[in-house]
Write a protein that holds these residues in place. Structure first.
Motif, PDB file in Angstrom:
ATOM      1  N   SER A  96       0.840  -1.199   0.000  1.00  0.00           N
ATOM      2  CA  SER A  96       0.000   0.000   0.000  1.00  0.00           C
ATOM      3  C   SER A  96       0.877   1.251   0.000  1.00  0.00           C
ATOM      4  CB  SER A  96      -0.943   0.004   1.211  1.00  0.00           C
ATOM      5  OG  SER A  96      -0.197   0.060   2.406  1.00  0.00           O
ATOM      6  N   VAL A  97       0.310   2.335  -0.431  1.00  0.00           N
ATOM      7  CA  VAL A  97       1.039   3.601  -0.510  1.00  0.00           C
ATOM      8  C   VAL A  97       0.613   4.474   0.663  1.00  0.00           C
ATOM      9  CG1 VAL A  97       1.440   5.654  -1.918  1.00  0.00           C
ATOM     10  CG2 VAL A  97       1.181   3.433  -3.018  1.00  0.00           C
ATOM     11  N   ARG A  98       1.607   5.050   1.333  1.00  0.00           N
ATOM     12  CA  ARG A  98       1.352   5.918   2.479  1.00  0.00           C
ATOM     13  C   ARG A  98       2.059   7.258   2.295  1.00  0.00           C
ATOM     14  NH1 ARG A  98       1.527   3.072   8.144  1.00  0.00           N
ATOM     15  NH2 ARG A  98       1.364   5.270   8.554  1.00  0.00           N
ATOM     16  N   VAL A  99       1.607   8.232   3.038  1.00  0.00           N
ATOM     17  CA  VAL A  99       2.224   9.556   3.012  1.00  0.00           C
ATOM     18  C   VAL A  99       3.399   9.561   3.989  1.00  0.00           C
ATOM     19  CG1 VAL A  99       1.839  11.999   3.517  1.00  0.00           C
ATOM     20  CG2 VAL A  99       0.056  10.667   2.401  1.00  0.00           C
ATOM     21  N   ARG A 100       4.514  10.103   3.558  1.00  0.00           N
ATOM     22  CA  ARG A 100       5.700  10.210   4.434  1.00  0.00           C
ATOM     23  C   ARG A 100       5.523  11.349   5.435  1.00  0.00           C
ATOM     24  NH1 ARG A 100      10.750   8.007   2.414  1.00  0.00           N
ATOM     25  NH2 ARG A 100      10.387   7.073   0.363  1.00  0.00           N
ATOM     26  N   GLN A 101       6.275  11.276   6.515  1.00  0.00           N
ATOM     27  CA  GLN A 101       6.236  12.334   7.521  1.00  0.00           C
ATOM     28  C   GLN A 101       6.826  13.634   7.009  1.00  0.00           C
ATOM     29  OE1 GLN A 101       8.134  10.735  11.014  1.00  0.00           O
ATOM     30  NE2 GLN A 101       6.237   9.817  11.738  1.00  0.00           N
TER      31      GLN A 101
END
Length: 131
Positions: A96-101
Motif C-alpha cells: 500500500s502507498v502511504r504519506v511520508r512524515q
C-alpha cells in the motif's frame, strides 16, 4: 504557488474573520475588531500556505535541477511528479502507498512562515489604507 498562498489574505481572510467573529459570540451585524481581522488573516494564510506547499517544493526542485532546466515541458512535468512521489509517498511492505512524515513537516514549515509573513503584510496593508 504564490497565487494560492496569496489567496489566503485575498479570498479566505474575510470568511475566516467572520467565522472567528461568530465563534467569539459577537453580534453578527457588528463590525469585526482589528484583532479578529488579523486572526482571520493568519488562519487563512496558514491554510493556503499548507495547500501551496507541493507547488512551492516543485518550484524549488525545478529551478535547482539541471535535468529540469534542460528538459522539455513534458519532461519537466514527469520529473516534477517523480520528485513529489519520491519525497512524499512511500510503499509499505504490504504494497500500500502511504504519506511520508516529510509531507507533514514541509506543510507545517511552509504554513507557519507563510502565515506569519502574509499576516504581517495584510496588517501593514490595512494600516496604510486607514492612514
Amino acid at each position: 504557488r504564490n497565487c494560492l498562498a496569496m489567496a489566503g489574505i485575498r479570498v479566505l481572510s474575510e470568511p475566516m474573520a467572520r467565522t472567528l467573529h461568530w465563534i467569539s459570540g459577537a453580534n453578527g451585524s457588528s463590525k469585526c475588531s482589528p484583532g479578529v481581522n488579523m486572526g482571520g488573516d493568519f488562519l487563512a494564510s496558514v491554510l493556503c500556505g499548507a495547500l501551496s506547499m507541493p507547488f512551492n517544493q516543485t518550484y524549488n526542485f525545478q529551478v535547482t535541477s539541471a535535468a529540469c532546466l534542460a528538459g522539455t515541458p513534458a519532461e519537466r512535468f514527469a520529473l516534477a511528479l517523480r520528485f513529489l512521489k519520491s519525497q512524499y509517498l512511500m510503499s509499505t511492505a504490504s504494497g500500500s502507498v502511504r504519506v511520508r512524515q516529510t509531507m507533514l513537516r514541509d506543510a507545517l514549515l511552509r504554513s507557519s512562515y507563510i502565515g506569519c509573513l502574509f499576516c504581517c503584510y495584510s496588517s501593514l496593508e490595512r494600516l496604510a489604507l486607514h492612514m
